[in-house]
Design a protein around this motif. Sequence first.
Motif, PDB file in Angstrom:
ATOM      1  N   ASP A 205       0.718  -1.246  -0.233  1.00 37.18           N
ATOM      2  CA  ASP A 205      -0.005   0.267  -0.192  1.00 37.18           C
ATOM      3  C   ASP A 205       1.063   1.466   0.039  1.00 37.18           C
ATOM      4  O   ASP A 205       1.338   1.547   1.315  1.00 37.18           O
ATOM      5  CB  ASP A 205      -1.159   0.301   1.000  1.00 37.18           C
ATOM      6  CG  ASP A 205      -2.408   0.964   0.913  1.00 37.18           C
ATOM      7  OD1 ASP A 205      -2.257   1.404   0.016  1.00 37.18           O
ATOM      8  OD2 ASP A 205      -2.567   0.868   2.350  1.00 37.18           O
TER       9      ASP A 205
ATOM     10  N   LYS B  66     -10.033  -3.953  -0.466  1.00 32.98           N
ATOM     11  CA  LYS B  66      -9.522  -4.154   0.686  1.00 32.98           C
ATOM     12  C   LYS B  66      -9.646  -4.671   1.047  1.00 32.98           C
ATOM     13  O   LYS B  66     -10.889  -4.380   1.568  1.00 32.98           O
ATOM     14  CB  LYS B  66      -8.610  -2.988   1.183  1.00 32.98           C
ATOM     15  CG  LYS B  66      -7.822  -3.335   2.236  1.00 32.98           C
ATOM     16  CD  LYS B  66      -7.490  -1.807   2.765  1.00 32.98           C
ATOM     17  CE  LYS B  66      -7.041  -1.590   4.658  1.00 32.98           C
ATOM     18  NZ  LYS B  66      -7.378  -0.790   4.918  1.00 32.98           N
TER      19      LYS B  66
ATOM     20  N   ASP C  75      -6.318  -4.702   7.203  1.00 32.01           N
ATOM     21  CA  ASP C  75      -5.551  -4.279   7.279  1.00 32.01           C
ATOM     22  C   ASP C  75      -3.664  -6.154   7.765  1.00 32.01           C
ATOM     23  O   ASP C  75      -4.561  -7.394   7.968  1.00 32.01           O
ATOM     24  CB  ASP C  75      -4.780  -3.201   8.386  1.00 32.01           C
ATOM     25  CG  ASP C  75      -5.684  -2.358   7.781  1.00 32.01           C
ATOM     26  OD1 ASP C  75      -5.171  -1.611   6.461  1.00 32.01           O
ATOM     27  OD2 ASP C  75      -6.395  -1.508   8.622  1.00 32.01           O
ATOM     28  N   THR C  76      -2.456  -5.695   7.410  1.00 25.88           N
ATOM     29  CA  THR C  76      -2.439  -6.491   7.472  1.00 25.88           C
ATOM     30  C   THR C  76      -0.850  -5.707   8.874  1.00 25.88           C
ATOM     31  O   THR C  76      -0.971  -4.943   8.879  1.00 25.88           O
ATOM     32  CB  THR C  76      -1.247  -7.679   7.030  1.00 25.88           C
ATOM     33  OG1 THR C  76      -0.761  -6.698   5.857  1.00 25.88           O
ATOM     34  CG2 THR C  76      -2.241  -8.302   6.004  1.00 25.88           C
TER      35      THR C  76
ATOM     36  N   PRO D  20       3.520  -0.680   4.148  1.00 28.44           N
ATOM     37  CA  PRO D  20       2.332  -1.379   4.846  1.00 28.44           C
ATOM     38  C   PRO D  20       1.609  -2.411   3.542  1.00 28.44           C
ATOM     39  O   PRO D  20       1.765  -2.150   2.483  1.00 28.44           O
ATOM     40  CB  PRO D  20       1.344  -0.862   5.571  1.00 28.44           C
ATOM     41  CG  PRO D  20       1.518   0.364   4.776  1.00 28.44           C
ATOM     42  CD  PRO D  20       2.870   0.723   4.520  1.00 28.44           C
TER      43      PRO D  20
ATOM     44  N   ILE E 118      -1.096  -4.935   2.429  1.00 26.89           N
ATOM     45  CA  ILE E 118      -2.904  -4.411   2.509  1.00 26.89           C
ATOM     46  C   ILE E 118      -3.282  -6.558   2.231  1.00 26.89           C
ATOM     47  O   ILE E 118      -3.014  -6.597   0.988  1.00 26.89           O
ATOM     48  CB  ILE E 118      -3.609  -3.641   2.587  1.00 26.89           C
ATOM     49  CG1 ILE E 118      -3.149  -3.605   0.822  1.00 26.89           C
ATOM     50  CG2 ILE E 118      -3.364  -2.994   3.303  1.00 26.89           C
ATOM     51  CD1 ILE E 118      -4.571  -2.581   0.672  1.00 26.89           C
TER      52      ILE E 118
END
Length: 190
Positions: free
Chosen positions: A143, A169, A172-173, A181, A183
């Motif tokens: 992302d 999406k 989140d991870t 980040p 996703i």
Amino acid sequence: MSIEIRPASVFADVRAVIGPKSPTATVCWCLSHRIPSKLNNSLRGPARGELVAELCKAEIAPGVLAYDGDTPVGWAGVAPRADTTYAHNRRIPHVDDLPVWSLWCIRVRPGHRGQGISHHLITGAVEFARAHKAPAIEAYPLDNGDAKVDLTMAYAGLRKNFEHAGFTKAADTTSTLAGHPRILMRLPLT
């Protein structure tokens, strides 16, 4: 240029895209997320390619290749999530119990980049998963917004490319790659 996507069942073509220049090199071969970590760390040099050659002979190919005519120009690693390390990855969550497929690697050969081949690979991976009755396909891209990403670390793909292919999406991870980040994005197939 006319790009065709085919199952990655011809080992010589897979080697041309993701294999090392030196047969003794210990490089990924897109095995890092395909096989258990202990096995991945134990395979050296030609043993890595030998395992990929066996995967290419399996009923379900280990991914898809993009071809420009007869020349393999790109690769996407795609398989049932249960057959990858994402099945037990603590940083990438499970959204639900669906037997989803994972798309974790996209690679375009130097000299062929910037021509939209990654878009063809994503679409081809989606169709490959759909043809094997996957209910959904997931990806774990960066992302990165408008920030540049080192090409070596862009193998996970970029959020905007997956959005272009219809993925949304899903979660989140806690995973990051190259300072960005990651996703979890998903596309329902049924």
